[in-house]
Motif scaffolding. Structure first.
Motif, PDB file in Angstrom:
ATOM      1  N   ASN A 181      61.538  30.565  65.568  1.00 40.81           N
ATOM      2  CA  ASN A 181      60.165  30.152  64.758  1.00 40.81           C
ATOM      3  C   ASN A 181      59.553  31.179  63.501  1.00 40.81           C
ATOM      4  O   ASN A 181      58.699  31.362  63.506  1.00 40.81           O
ATOM      5  CB  ASN A 181      59.618  28.884  65.476  1.00 40.81           C
ATOM      6  CG  ASN A 181      60.206  27.759  65.918  1.00 40.81           C
ATOM      7  OD1 ASN A 181      60.718  26.994  65.217  1.00 40.81           O
ATOM      8  ND2 ASN A 181      59.890  27.377  66.885  1.00 40.81           N
ATOM      9  N   ARG A 182      60.230  33.059  63.972  1.00 42.92           N
ATOM     10  CA  ARG A 182      59.637  33.972  63.301  1.00 42.92           C
ATOM     11  C   ARG A 182      59.209  33.411  62.059  1.00 42.92           C
ATOM     12  O   ARG A 182      58.126  33.516  60.995  1.00 42.92           O
ATOM     13  CB  ARG A 182      60.358  34.687  63.962  1.00 42.92           C
ATOM     14  CG  ARG A 182      59.945  36.081  62.500  1.00 42.92           C
ATOM     15  CD  ARG A 182      60.684  37.337  62.994  1.00 42.92           C
ATOM     16  NE  ARG A 182      60.503  38.081  62.363  1.00 42.92           N
ATOM     17  CZ  ARG A 182      59.953  39.278  63.506  1.00 42.92           C
ATOM     18  NH1 ARG A 182      60.539  39.822  64.958  1.00 42.92           N
ATOM     19  NH2 ARG A 182      59.055  41.058  62.213  1.00 42.92           N
ATOM     20  N   THR A 183      59.998  32.282  61.224  1.00 43.22           N
ATOM     21  CA  THR A 183      59.828  32.533  59.660  1.00 43.22           C
ATOM     22  C   THR A 183      58.832  30.773  59.752  1.00 43.22           C
ATOM     23  O   THR A 183      58.120  31.402  58.449  1.00 43.22           O
ATOM     24  CB  THR A 183      61.469  32.166  58.655  1.00 43.22           C
ATOM     25  OG1 THR A 183      62.289  33.141  59.225  1.00 43.22           O
ATOM     26  CG2 THR A 183      61.250  31.938  57.543  1.00 43.22           C
ATOM     27  N   LEU A 184      59.310  30.382  60.477  1.00 40.66           N
ATOM     28  CA  LEU A 184      57.951  29.636  60.241  1.00 40.66           C
ATOM     29  C   LEU A 184      56.256  29.632  60.770  1.00 40.66           C
ATOM     30  O   LEU A 184      56.063  29.089  60.134  1.00 40.66           O
ATOM     31  CB  LEU A 184      58.853  28.209  61.242  1.00 40.66           C
ATOM     32  CG  LEU A 184      59.718  27.529  60.666  1.00 40.66           C
ATOM     33  CD1 LEU A 184      60.010  26.171  61.486  1.00 40.66           C
ATOM     34  CD2 LEU A 184      59.563  27.008  59.625  1.00 40.66           C
ATOM     35  N   LEU A 185      56.368  30.885  61.231  1.00 42.43           N
ATOM     36  CA  LEU A 185      55.128  30.984  61.939  1.00 42.43           C
ATOM     37  C   LEU A 185      54.066  31.472  60.932  1.00 42.43           C
ATOM     38  O   LEU A 185      52.991  30.958  60.562  1.00 42.43           O
ATOM     39  CB  LEU A 185      55.317  32.320  62.362  1.00 42.43           C
ATOM     40  CG  LEU A 185      55.948  32.240  63.818  1.00 42.43           C
ATOM     41  CD1 LEU A 185      55.242  34.012  64.718  1.00 42.43           C
ATOM     42  CD2 LEU A 185      54.883  31.176  64.948  1.00 42.43           C
ATOM     43  N   THR A 186      54.951  32.231  59.390  1.00 42.43           N
ATOM     44  CA  THR A 186      54.126  32.037  58.445  1.00 42.43           C
ATOM     45  C   THR A 186      53.815  30.908  57.345  1.00 42.43           C
ATOM     46  O   THR A 186      51.856  30.437  57.038  1.00 42.43           O
ATOM     47  CB  THR A 186      54.868  33.244  57.420  1.00 42.43           C
ATOM     48  OG1 THR A 186      54.832  34.380  58.147  1.00 42.43           O
ATOM     49  CG2 THR A 186      54.055  33.489  56.388  1.00 42.43           C
ATOM     50  N   CYS A 187      54.921  30.180  57.381  1.00 41.84           N
ATOM     51  CA  CYS A 187      54.557  28.922  56.364  1.00 41.84           C
ATOM     52  C   CYS A 187      53.282  27.972  57.744  1.00 41.84           C
ATOM     53  O   CYS A 187      52.098  27.428  56.511  1.00 41.84           O
ATOM     54  CB  CYS A 187      55.658  27.190  56.521  1.00 41.84           C
ATOM     55  SG  CYS A 187      57.004  28.342  56.618  1.00 41.84           S
ATOM     56  N   TYR A 188      53.004  28.347  58.952  1.00 36.58           N
ATOM     57  CA  TYR A 188      52.044  27.633  59.530  1.00 36.58           C
ATOM     58  C   TYR A 188      50.825  28.183  59.339  1.00 36.58           C
ATOM     59  O   TYR A 188      49.935  27.226  59.509  1.00 36.58           O
ATOM     60  CB  TYR A 188      52.085  27.776  61.472  1.00 36.58           C
ATOM     61  CG  TYR A 188      53.656  26.990  61.524  1.00 36.58           C
ATOM     62  CD1 TYR A 188      54.341  26.215  60.973  1.00 36.58           C
ATOM     63  CD2 TYR A 188      54.219  27.216  63.188  1.00 36.58           C
ATOM     64  CE1 TYR A 188      55.247  25.413  61.550  1.00 36.58           C
ATOM     65  CE2 TYR A 188      55.257  26.799  63.707  1.00 36.58           C
ATOM     66  CZ  TYR A 188      55.713  26.015  62.716  1.00 36.58           C
ATOM     67  OH  TYR A 188      57.000  25.088  63.879  1.00 36.58           O
ATOM     68  N   LEU A 189      50.685  28.923  59.174  1.00 36.53           N
ATOM     69  CA  LEU A 189      49.727  30.080  58.816  1.00 36.53           C
ATOM     70  C   LEU A 189      48.726  29.690  57.217  1.00 36.53           C
ATOM     71  O   LEU A 189      47.607  29.283  56.727  1.00 36.53           O
ATOM     72  CB  LEU A 189      49.261  31.448  59.109  1.00 36.53           C
ATOM     73  CG  LEU A 189      49.005  31.849  59.932  1.00 36.53           C
ATOM     74  CD1 LEU A 189      49.302  33.653  60.516  1.00 36.53           C
ATOM     75  CD2 LEU A 189      48.088  31.361  61.121  1.00 36.53           C
ATOM     76  N   ASN A 244      59.056  36.561  51.756  1.00 38.27           N
ATOM     77  CA  ASN A 244      60.265  36.313  51.886  1.00 38.27           C
ATOM     78  C   ASN A 244      59.864  35.134  52.399  1.00 38.27           C
ATOM     79  O   ASN A 244      60.445  33.551  52.243  1.00 38.27           O
ATOM     80  CB  ASN A 244      61.405  36.987  52.517  1.00 38.27           C
ATOM     81  CG  ASN A 244      61.245  38.340  51.435  1.00 38.27           C
ATOM     82  OD1 ASN A 244      61.292  38.329  50.151  1.00 38.27           O
ATOM     83  ND2 ASN A 244      61.711  39.426  52.242  1.00 38.27           N
ATOM     84  N   SER A 245      58.814  34.720  53.479  1.00 40.95           N
ATOM     85  CA  SER A 245      58.783  33.145  54.317  1.00 40.95           C
ATOM     86  C   SER A 245      58.213  32.575  53.741  1.00 40.95           C
ATOM     87  O   SER A 245      58.320  31.679  53.703  1.00 40.95           O
ATOM     88  CB  SER A 245      58.150  33.705  55.752  1.00 40.95           C
ATOM     89  OG  SER A 245      58.809  34.426  56.520  1.00 40.95           O
ATOM     90  N   ILE A 246      57.373  32.762  53.048  1.00 43.88           N
ATOM     91  CA  ILE A 246      56.450  32.005  52.083  1.00 43.88           C
ATOM     92  C   ILE A 246      57.184  31.203  50.571  1.00 43.88           C
ATOM     93  O   ILE A 246      56.602  30.667  50.529  1.00 43.88           O
ATOM     94  CB  ILE A 246      55.369  32.557  51.040  1.00 43.88           C
ATOM     95  CG1 ILE A 246      54.488  33.478  52.106  1.00 43.88           C
ATOM     96  CG2 ILE A 246      54.220  32.233  50.292  1.00 43.88           C
ATOM     97  CD1 ILE A 246      53.115  34.306  51.944  1.00 43.88           C
ATOM     98  N   GLU A 247      58.512  31.938  50.855  1.00 35.86           N
ATOM     99  CA  GLU A 247      58.814  30.907  49.105  1.00 35.86           C
ATOM    100  C   GLU A 247      59.913  30.420  49.846  1.00 35.86           C
ATOM    101  O   GLU A 247      60.585  29.051  49.081  1.00 35.86           O
ATOM    102  CB  GLU A 247      59.708  32.477  48.676  1.00 35.86           C
ATOM    103  CG  GLU A 247      59.210  33.507  48.256  1.00 35.86           C
ATOM    104  CD  GLU A 247      60.680  34.343  47.374  1.00 35.86           C
ATOM    105  OE1 GLU A 247      61.428  34.168  47.751  1.00 35.86           O
ATOM    106  OE2 GLU A 247      59.946  35.434  46.920  1.00 35.86           O
ATOM    107  N   LYS A 248      60.069  30.634  51.556  1.00 37.67           N
ATOM    108  CA  LYS A 248      60.879  29.653  52.159  1.00 37.67           C
ATOM    109  C   LYS A 248      60.155  28.250  52.708  1.00 37.67           C
ATOM    110  O   LYS A 248      60.484  27.171  53.000  1.00 37.67           O
ATOM    111  CB  LYS A 248      61.239  30.373  53.152  1.00 37.67           C
ATOM    112  CG  LYS A 248      63.286  30.882  52.777  1.00 37.67           C
ATOM    113  CD  LYS A 248      63.737  32.081  53.818  1.00 37.67           C
ATOM    114  CE  LYS A 248      64.195  32.975  53.154  1.00 37.67           C
ATOM    115  NZ  LYS A 248      64.689  33.773  54.248  1.00 37.67           N
ATOM    116  N   CYS A 249      58.981  28.080  52.750  1.00 38.51           N
ATOM    117  CA  CYS A 249      58.156  27.055  52.887  1.00 38.51           C
ATOM    118  C   CYS A 249      57.957  25.758  52.265  1.00 38.51           C
ATOM    119  O   CYS A 249      58.310  25.994  51.389  1.00 38.51           O
ATOM    120  CB  CYS A 249      56.591  27.815  52.922  1.00 38.51           C
ATOM    121  SG  CYS A 249      55.952  28.911  54.312  1.00 38.51           S
ATOM    122  N   LYS A 250      57.988  25.085  53.180  1.00 40.09           N
ATOM    123  CA  LYS A 250      58.233  23.771  52.384  1.00 40.09           C
ATOM    124  C   LYS A 250      56.788  23.161  52.554  1.00 40.09           C
ATOM    125  O   LYS A 250      56.239  23.367  52.604  1.00 40.09           O
ATOM    126  CB  LYS A 250      59.486  22.422  53.227  1.00 40.09           C
ATOM    127  CG  LYS A 250      60.856  23.110  52.935  1.00 40.09           C
ATOM    128  CD  LYS A 250      61.953  22.208  54.386  1.00 40.09           C
ATOM    129  CE  LYS A 250      62.912  22.482  54.622  1.00 40.09           C
ATOM    130  NZ  LYS A 250      63.577  22.348  55.054  1.00 40.09           N
TER     131      LYS A 250
END
Length: 138
Positions: free
Chosen positions: A70-78, A132-138
């Motif tokens: 869940n590496r990409t999602l970790l940014t979204c969680y924070l 990059n991860s922030i751009e993919k956050c929903k």
């Protein structure tokens, strides 16, 4: 006099050790050390000093498999927080983690710390990866 020479030799050896580090290692060390302070200020109160979490309320940060998957999602969680159920290391967690007010660079630093502490070894998570991860956050 003998102890002075020993101290000088020790300092030279320390200087040589640090001067032999690659640029990547130096960047990792900067992110990791700054991430330690961010974790202590913003995350440790809930996730614990050793990333152990809190029973069935707050998930641990010690599950390398979950973090890697869940590496990409970790940014979204924070950035956005998380609400609902989550399964970490085969255990269910139900609750809410509020969104943080951390900047993207602070998120990169704290994620570098978390993903390389508590038995985890995932390497650097740099600012570009977080952006990059922030751009993919929903």
């Amino acid at each position: 006099m003998r102890s002075l020479i020993t101290i000088i030799i020790g300092l030279i050896l320390i200087a040589l050790t640090f001067s032999c580090q690659s640029d990547e290692q130096i960047e990792f060390n900067r992110y990791y050390s700054a991430g330690t302070a961010i974790y202590q200020a913003h995350c440790e109160n809930c996730h614990g000093e050793k990333g152990e979490g809190l029973q069935s309320l707050i998930p641990p940060l010690t599950d390398s498999t979950y973090l890697k998957n869940n590496r990409t999602l970790l940014t979204c969680y924070l950035k956005n927080g998380i609400k609902g159920s989550l399964t970490v290391h085969g255990r269910g967690f139900e609750g809410e983690m509020p969104a943080s007010d951390l900047s993207p660079i602070e998120i990169a630093k704290v994620l570098t710390y978390v993903t390389n502490s508590f038995g985890n070894k995932m390497g650097l998570i740099n600012l570009q990866e977080v952006q990059n991860s922030i751009e993919k956050c929903k």
